[in-house]
Structures are given as structure tokens and as C-alpha cells.
Design an enzyme around this catalytic site. Structure first.
Site, PDB file in Angstrom:
ATOM      1  N   ARG A  15       0.146  -8.651  13.628  1.00 41.91           N
ATOM      2  CA  ARG A  15      -0.462  -7.639  12.753  1.00 41.91           C
ATOM      3  C   ARG A  15      -1.389  -8.281  11.729  1.00 41.91           C
ATOM      4  NH1 ARG A  15       4.560  -4.726  10.675  1.00 41.91           N
ATOM      5  NH2 ARG A  15       3.090  -3.414   9.544  1.00 41.91           N
ATOM      6  N   ARG A  21       7.790 -10.520   2.159  1.00 43.15           N
ATOM      7  CA  ARG A  21       8.008  -9.108   1.810  1.00 43.15           C
ATOM      8  C   ARG A  21       8.283  -8.268   3.047  1.00 43.15           C
ATOM      9  NH1 ARG A  21       3.443  -6.931  -2.454  1.00 43.15           N
ATOM     10  NH2 ARG A  21       3.520  -8.621  -3.943  1.00 43.15           N
ATOM     11  N   ARG A  57      -8.912   1.229   9.421  1.00 41.58           N
ATOM     12  CA  ARG A  57      -8.541  -0.140   9.767  1.00 41.58           C
ATOM     13  C   ARG A  57      -9.584  -0.804  10.659  1.00 41.58           C
ATOM     14  NH1 ARG A  57      -2.605   0.841   9.077  1.00 41.58           N
ATOM     15  NH2 ARG A  57      -1.452  -1.083   9.378  1.00 41.58           N
ATOM     16  N   LYS A 103       0.827  -1.206   0.000  1.00 43.21           N
ATOM     17  CA  LYS A 103       0.000   0.000   0.000  1.00 43.21           C
ATOM     18  C   LYS A 103       0.866   1.263   0.000  1.00 43.21           C
ATOM     19  CE  LYS A 103      -2.238  -0.878   3.893  1.00 43.21           C
ATOM     20  NZ  LYS A 103      -1.676  -2.188   4.296  1.00 43.21           N
ATOM     21  N   ARG A 122      11.602  -3.209   8.944  1.00 38.51           N
ATOM     22  CA  ARG A 122      11.157  -2.175   9.878  1.00 38.51           C
ATOM     23  C   ARG A 122      11.157  -2.738  11.290  1.00 38.51           C
ATOM     24  NH1 ARG A 122       5.726   0.119   7.381  1.00 38.51           N
ATOM     25  NH2 ARG A 122       4.863  -0.834   9.260  1.00 38.51           N
TER      26      ARG A 122
END
Ligand code: AMP
Length: 183
Positions: free
Chosen positions: A140, A123, A88, A13, A129
Site C-alpha cells: 500500500r 501505527r 488517490r 486521515k 485491520r
């Protein structure tokens, strides 16, 4: 034109939102990036968001919605924007509708970038991160499945949803998104 880029964490995104923003000259609003910046700058918002972001939990709805409401009131967003990572939750989606309605606007379309789960984890691990460790990624994805994915039905029932296959390279996915955007 208000475009929502939708999809699980790691589907691309952010990359696609940046490309769209640059090529279509529409500003891009990433709530995740807003939090990361606030954390780097150690602002009040950053102090509140830090634990949530680093552990992969959702920042509470009123805080996220406050950021989006404030941003959307700025003149640079008056011509539209690309939302990345927001909404979200159902409550965020309803707040967004209310913010837009009161500005006489509405979502043009929600583009769902669909990527296979195994591909997503690979990915994200490559991104490196701080919130991209395997355990946090798992959390997540689980939060995405339980709290965010149900919005697919919400936007589908409002006739706003278009899904595209995100299992391809960046430019191919970009072309697929560009194809489905309203002119
Ligand atoms: P992202 O860059 O979109 O992957 O977001 C990184 C992190 O920021 C998320 O894991 C959450 O902790 C927080 N975050 C970003 N957007 C939202 C949102 N709309 N609602 C709640 N938390 C968010």
C-alpha cells in the site's frame, strides 16, 4: 467547503476526518470505509472490492469515482464535505474536479498530513485491520508513492495544497489542521 485529507495510508486521515466531521458538522466521506461496509454487507460492490481492499490494491478508478459522484449528488453533501482517501490517482483527481465543477463548486483545500515512514508502519500494525499485515502495508505504501503522491504536485500547482506535520498526538494534529482550514 470541500476539504480533501491527503497522505499515505496510516497517517491518521480517518481519525482526523471523523473529528472534523463531528466538530465542524460537515459530512465525511471515506471511500475505504464505504468499501469495508460494502464488504461486510456482502453487496455487489463489496464482492467487487473485496480482493482489491484485502490485498491493498487500488479499486479501479471508475468504481471509486462512481461512488463519490453518487454521494456528492445527495442533498446532505450539498453544503460540502471532508474527503478521506479520495482521490488517490490522477484520473480520480480529474474526475473529482469535473464532478465539482458541474455542481458549481471546487475544492477548498487539500491538507496533506505528513508522517515519517517508520512511524506509519508502526501505527498501521497497531490498528490491526485485515489489510494491515506487514506485506500488505508495504504494497500500500508503494502504491501510495507511485500513484497517489504525484497528486501533491497537481494540487500544489493548482494552489490548493497545504502540508502539515502529522508526527504528533491526535489533538495536536487536529489543531494544526484546524489552523490551516479556510474560515
Ligand atoms: P483506506 O481506508 O483509505 O486506507 O482504504 C482502504 C482500501 O480501500 C485501499 O487500500 C483500497 O483498496 C480501497 N480504496 C479506498 N479508497 C480508494 C481510492 N480512492 N481508490 C482506489 N481504492 C481505494
Amino acid at each position: 467547503m470541500i476539504i480533501v485529507l491527503f497522505g499515505a495510508p496510516g497517517v491518521g486521515k480517518g481519525t482526523q476526518a471523523e473529528l472534523l466531521a463531528a466538530r465542524k458538522q460537515v459530512p465525511h466521506l471515506s471511500t475505504g470505509e464505504a468499501f469495508r461496509q460494502a464488504i461486510r454487507e456482502e453487496t455487489e460492490l463489496g464482492k467487487i472490492a473485496k480482493n482489491y481492499v484485502e490485498s491493498g490494491k487500488l479499486v479501479p478508478d471508475d468504481i471509486v469515482t462512481g461512488i463519490v459522484r453518487e454521494a456528492m449528488n445527495r442533498p446532505e453533501y450539498s453544503g460540502g464535505c471532508i474527503l478521506d482517501g479520495f482521490p488517490r490517482t490522477q484520473s480520480q483527481a480529474e474526475s473529482l474536479d469535473a464532478i465539482l465543477t458541474s455542481a458549481g463548486s471546487e475544492i477548498s483545500c487539500v491538507v496533506n498530513i505528513d508522517v515519517a515512514n517508520e512511524e506509519i508502519i508502526g501505527r498501521m500494525l497497531k490498528r490491526g485491520r485485515k489489510d494491515d499485515t506487514e506485506a500488505v502495508i508495504r504494497d500500500r505504501l508503494e502504491i501510495y508513492n507511485s500513484q497517489t503522491a504525484p497528486l501533491l504536485e497537481y494540487y500544489g500547482s493548482h494552489g490548493k495544497l497545504i502540508s502539515i506535520d502529522g508526527n504528533a498526538d491526535v489533538e495536536t494534529v487536529y489543531a494544526r489542521i484546524d489552523d490551516v482550514l479556510p474560515a
